[in-house]
Design a protein around this motif. Structure first.
Motif, PDB file in Angstrom:
ATOM      1  N   ILE A 138       0.505  -1.338   0.128  1.00 29.95           N
ATOM      2  CA  ILE A 138      -0.269  -0.240  -0.004  1.00 29.95           C
ATOM      3  C   ILE A 138       1.171   1.710  -0.385  1.00 29.95           C
ATOM      4  CG2 ILE A 138      -1.972   1.476   1.261  1.00 29.95           C
ATOM      5  CD1 ILE A 138      -2.358  -0.990   2.328  1.00 29.95           C
ATOM      6  N   PHE A 139       1.835   1.430   0.834  1.00 31.59           N
ATOM      7  CA  PHE A 139       2.907   2.294   1.242  1.00 31.59           C
ATOM      8  C   PHE A 139       3.943   2.676  -0.897  1.00 31.59           C
ATOM      9  CE2 PHE A 139       7.405   3.836   1.162  1.00 31.59           C
ATOM     10  CZ  PHE A 139       7.368   5.236   2.188  1.00 31.59           C
ATOM     11  N   MET A 140       3.762   1.738  -1.054  1.00 29.72           N
ATOM     12  CA  MET A 140       4.522   1.819  -2.387  1.00 29.72           C
ATOM     13  C   MET A 140       3.587   2.606  -4.054  1.00 29.72           C
ATOM     14  SD  MET A 140       7.292   1.313  -2.015  1.00 29.72           S
ATOM     15  CE  MET A 140       8.548   0.587  -0.874  1.00 29.72           C
ATOM     16  N   VAL A 141       2.681   1.969  -3.500  1.00 28.30           N
ATOM     17  CA  VAL A 141       1.431   2.310  -4.155  1.00 28.30           C
ATOM     18  C   VAL A 141       1.539   4.020  -4.204  1.00 28.30           C
ATOM     19  CG1 VAL A 141      -0.931   2.121  -5.460  1.00 28.30           C
ATOM     20  CG2 VAL A 141      -0.094   0.360  -5.135  1.00 28.30           C
ATOM     21  N   GLN A 142       1.464   4.412  -2.596  1.00 25.49           N
ATOM     22  CA  GLN A 142       1.215   5.444  -2.502  1.00 25.49           C
ATOM     23  C   GLN A 142       1.830   5.958  -2.882  1.00 25.49           C
ATOM     24  OE1 GLN A 142       0.558   5.441   2.251  1.00 25.49           O
ATOM     25  NE2 GLN A 142      -1.643   4.938   1.926  1.00 25.49           N
ATOM     26  N   GLN A 143       3.164   6.139  -2.817  1.00 27.24           N
ATOM     27  CA  GLN A 143       3.997   6.774  -2.899  1.00 27.24           C
ATOM     28  C   GLN A 143       4.626   7.281  -4.401  1.00 27.24           C
ATOM     29  OE1 GLN A 143       6.578   8.792  -0.787  1.00 27.24           O
ATOM     30  NE2 GLN A 143       3.599   8.483   0.639  1.00 27.24           N
ATOM     31  N   LEU A 144       4.499   5.668  -5.321  1.00 29.70           N
ATOM     32  CA  LEU A 144       5.186   5.510  -6.857  1.00 29.70           C
ATOM     33  C   LEU A 144       3.706   5.813  -7.277  1.00 29.70           C
ATOM     34  CD1 LEU A 144       7.151   2.109  -6.716  1.00 29.70           C
ATOM     35  CD2 LEU A 144       7.208   4.910  -6.123  1.00 29.70           C
ATOM     36  N   GLY A 145       2.794   5.961  -6.950  1.00 30.56           N
ATOM     37  CA  GLY A 145       1.934   6.198  -7.626  1.00 30.56           C
ATOM     38  C   GLY A 145       1.046   4.471  -8.714  1.00 30.56           C
ATOM     39  N   ARG A 146      -0.331   4.680  -8.586  1.00 32.66           N
ATOM     40  CA  ARG A 146      -0.744   3.262  -9.046  1.00 32.66           C
ATOM     41  C   ARG A 146      -0.376   2.540 -10.357  1.00 32.66           C
ATOM     42  NH1 ARG A 146      -6.109   1.026  -7.532  1.00 32.66           N
ATOM     43  NH2 ARG A 146      -6.586  -0.750  -7.995  1.00 32.66           N
ATOM     44  N   GLU A 147       0.306   2.822 -11.123  1.00 30.54           N
ATOM     45  CA  GLU A 147       0.200   2.291 -12.622  1.00 30.54           C
ATOM     46  C   GLU A 147       1.721   1.919 -12.074  1.00 30.54           C
ATOM     47  OE1 GLU A 147       1.070   3.744 -17.331  1.00 30.54           O
ATOM     48  OE2 GLU A 147      -0.423   5.201 -16.166  1.00 30.54           O
ATOM     49  N   LYS A 148       2.707   2.728 -11.826  1.00 30.49           N
ATOM     50  CA  LYS A 148       3.911   2.937 -11.333  1.00 30.49           C
ATOM     51  C   LYS A 148       3.831   1.381 -10.797  1.00 30.49           C
ATOM     52  CE  LYS A 148       8.684   4.668 -11.062  1.00 30.49           C
ATOM     53  NZ  LYS A 148       9.251   6.497 -10.878  1.00 30.49           N
ATOM     54  N   GLY A 149       2.757   2.041  -9.194  1.00 31.31           N
ATOM     55  CA  GLY A 149       3.241   0.632  -8.685  1.00 31.31           C
ATOM     56  C   GLY A 149       2.845  -0.806  -8.907  1.00 31.31           C
ATOM     57  N   LEU A 150       2.125  -0.759  -9.166  1.00 34.14           N
ATOM     58  CA  LEU A 150       1.724  -1.501  -9.958  1.00 34.14           C
ATOM     59  C   LEU A 150       2.931  -2.656 -11.050  1.00 34.14           C
ATOM     60  CD1 LEU A 150      -1.879  -1.577  -9.867  1.00 34.14           C
ATOM     61  CD2 LEU A 150      -1.102  -2.662  -8.160  1.00 34.14           C
ATOM     62  N   SER A 151       2.835  -1.531 -11.955  1.00 34.12           N
ATOM     63  CA  SER A 151       3.991  -2.465 -12.748  1.00 34.12           C
ATOM     64  C   SER A 151       5.322  -2.875 -12.231  1.00 34.12           C
ATOM     65  CB  SER A 151       4.473  -0.957 -13.223  1.00 34.12           C
ATOM     66  OG  SER A 151       5.608  -1.645 -15.239  1.00 34.12           O
ATOM     67  N   MET A 152       5.949  -1.888 -11.174  1.00 31.52           N
ATOM     68  CA  MET A 152       6.813  -2.663 -11.070  1.00 31.52           C
ATOM     69  C   MET A 152       6.987  -4.177  -9.633  1.00 31.52           C
ATOM     70  SD  MET A 152       9.362  -0.668  -7.616  1.00 31.52           S
ATOM     71  CE  MET A 152       8.282  -1.315  -6.341  1.00 31.52           C
ATOM     72  N   MET A 153       5.866  -4.247  -9.182  1.00 29.34           N
ATOM     73  CA  MET A 153       5.469  -5.565  -8.165  1.00 29.34           C
ATOM     74  C   MET A 153       4.778  -6.603  -9.223  1.00 29.34           C
ATOM     75  SD  MET A 153       4.802  -3.440  -5.360  1.00 29.34           S
ATOM     76  CE  MET A 153       5.015  -2.174  -3.968  1.00 29.34           C
ATOM     77  N   LYS A 154       4.074  -6.076 -10.303  1.00 31.98           N
ATOM     78  CA  LYS A 154       4.269  -7.330 -10.768  1.00 31.98           C
ATOM     79  C   LYS A 154       5.394  -7.611 -11.835  1.00 31.98           C
ATOM     80  CE  LYS A 154      -0.487  -5.939 -12.208  1.00 31.98           C
ATOM     81  NZ  LYS A 154      -0.899  -5.759 -13.322  1.00 31.98           N
ATOM     82  N   ALA A 155       6.237  -6.585 -12.347  1.00 30.47           N
ATOM     83  CA  ALA A 155       7.848  -7.063 -12.775  1.00 30.47           C
ATOM     84  C   ALA A 155       8.374  -8.210 -11.618  1.00 30.47           C
ATOM     85  CB  ALA A 155       8.771  -6.105 -13.044  1.00 30.47           C
ATOM     86  N   MET A 156       8.552  -7.935  -9.827  1.00 29.99           N
ATOM     87  CA  MET A 156       9.123  -8.416  -8.624  1.00 29.99           C
ATOM     88  C   MET A 156       8.411  -9.823  -9.336  1.00 29.99           C
ATOM     89  SD  MET A 156       8.978  -5.923  -5.712  1.00 29.99           S
ATOM     90  CE  MET A 156       9.505  -4.373  -5.949  1.00 29.99           C
ATOM     91  N   VAL A 157       7.170 -10.266  -9.179  1.00 33.88           N
ATOM     92  CA  VAL A 157       6.794 -11.485  -9.676  1.00 33.88           C
ATOM     93  C   VAL A 157       6.578 -12.314 -10.737  1.00 33.88           C
ATOM     94  CG1 VAL A 157       4.221 -12.623  -9.522  1.00 33.88           C
ATOM     95  CG2 VAL A 157       4.245 -10.592  -7.745  1.00 33.88           C
ATOM     96  N   ALA A 158       7.277 -11.841 -11.433  1.00 36.17           N
ATOM     97  CA  ALA A 158       7.582 -12.089 -12.706  1.00 36.17           C
ATOM     98  C   ALA A 158       9.163 -13.265 -12.631  1.00 36.17           C
ATOM     99  CB  ALA A 158       7.042 -11.238 -14.175  1.00 36.17           C
ATOM    100  N   ASN A 159      10.131 -13.128 -11.748  1.00 30.66           N
ATOM    101  CA  ASN A 159      11.141 -13.047 -11.255  1.00 30.66           C
ATOM    102  C   ASN A 159      11.025 -14.080 -10.639  1.00 30.66           C
ATOM    103  OD1 ASN A 159      13.459 -12.861 -12.283  1.00 30.66           O
ATOM    104  ND2 ASN A 159      14.335 -10.876 -10.988  1.00 30.66           N
ATOM    105  N   ALA A 160      10.279 -14.733 -10.460  1.00 27.69           N
ATOM    106  CA  ALA A 160      10.014 -16.100  -9.699  1.00 27.69           C
ATOM    107  C   ALA A 160      10.462 -15.523  -7.713  1.00 27.69           C
ATOM    108  CB  ALA A 160      10.432 -17.359  -9.784  1.00 27.69           C
TER     109      ALA A 160
END
Length: 337
Positions: free
Chosen positions: A182-204
């Protein structure tokens, strides 16, 4: 008329005692009333030894008032407090748990309002605007790495670095911290924050439940990297000789643990006195001695490197419904395969 005037005078003196900027030893009325109540019941998610340290300090400062402690993990504490409130069984006086839970307790009427004279020493964002809780310490979250598996200069220094293919299948993720998401989405913005998270998830990512467990497993070499974990716990593992270190990526995520008083406190004066004590310089120095990071300004703590040179933006504490929605989104993004 004389009786009514006396009553109003007593009420005015009582209100002054709750807003006095002095510590409790200068507030004889509150101390005397607290001693008549003889005890407080303290519910907490803090480790039992640390809660006992606070209780002993308070009891030494105010002989004749005892502190009864019930300690549980956060979810167990939430269940107990909520069930008691619904059943109108008013057992506890003071509670401490993470700020988001404290906000939920406030919304549901479980917490009362008390602005301690000590709260002026605490930054905005680390106390509730309505006076229902004040942060007594904060957890500083970091990325942990095993020094035998990751050379110091190569450890990720940004959260974006966790999506580097080099670390595919080598990163352990604590699944129990939606507040970080929640903090990351607040700080980075929803679009950028979710994009970063999904890239992490894709890294197994390798999922585990509990930040403490993640630190222990990284120290044992079961994964080179782990996040988000409490910097204090990494430092404590280092002191025991474990080959662990940490980096502190920006934006720096911290999660305060709040303390507040029950709206139906059986011992309200003793409860106020206990909160004043924990928020005082003396109480915060006890917290610092446990290895935690106090939220009061100007208190030295055991691991200053965790906070040196850093800016810590406070998380926006969400209304319960919004928090639940964001927690569901977090679980959906970080679902294990």
């Amino acid at each position: 008329m004389q009786k009514k005037t006396a009553t109003l005078t007593a009420l005015f003196v009582s209100l002054l005692s709750l807003s006095s900027p002095c510590l409790a030893q200068d507030n004889a009325q509150l101390v005397n009333e607290a001693k008549k109540e003889k005890k407080i019941v303290y519910y907490t998610a803090i480790s039992l030894p640390d809660a006992v340290s606070l209780a002993k300090g308070f009891e030494a400062r105010y002989p004749g008032i005892t502190v009864e402690i019930f300690r549980s993990g956060s979810q167990g504490l939430v269940n107990r407090v909520t069930n008691e409130y619904r059943a109108q069984r008013h057992f506890f006086d003071v509670v401490s748990v993470n700020a988001q839970v404290m906000n939920t307790f406030s919304e549901t009427g479980i917490l009362g309002r008390y602005i301690s004279p000590e709260s002026k020493e605490y930054q905005e964002g680390f106390k509730s605007p309505d006076g229902s809780w004040t942060g007594i310490y904060t957890n500083v979250y970091v990325i942990a790495y095993n020094r035998k598996l990751v050379p110091a200069g190569e450890a990720p220094k940004t959260y974006q670095g966790l999506s580097n293919p080099r670390w595919r299948g080598k990163i352990m993720k604590d699944r129990t911290v939606p507040q970080w998401f929640i903090f990351m989405v607040q700080q980075l913005g929803r679009e950028k924050g979710l994009s970063m998270m999904k890239a992490m998830v894709a890294n197994a990512l390798i999922y585990r439940n509990g930040a403490t467990l993640v630190v222990q497993l990284v120290a044992a070499g079961e994964a080179p990297l782990g996040f988000p974990v409490k910097g204090q716990e990494v430092e404590e593992m280092k002191m025991k000789g474990a080959p662990v270190e940490w980096t502190r990526p920006e934006p720096n995520f911290v999660s305060p643990v709040g303390m507040g008083i029950a709206s139906n406190s059986p011992h309200p004066n003793a409860a106020r006195l206990f909160v004043d004590y924990v928020l005082s310089k003396e109480g915060q120095e006890i917290i610092a001695g446990t290895g935690r990071t106090p939220t009061r300004s100007g208190i030295k703590h055991n691991f200053p490197k965790l906070t040196e040179g850093a800016v810590f933006p406070a998380s926006k504490i969400l209304p319960s419904k919004e928090y639940q929605d964001m927690s569901k989104l977090y679980l959906d993004v970080f679902k294990s395969k």
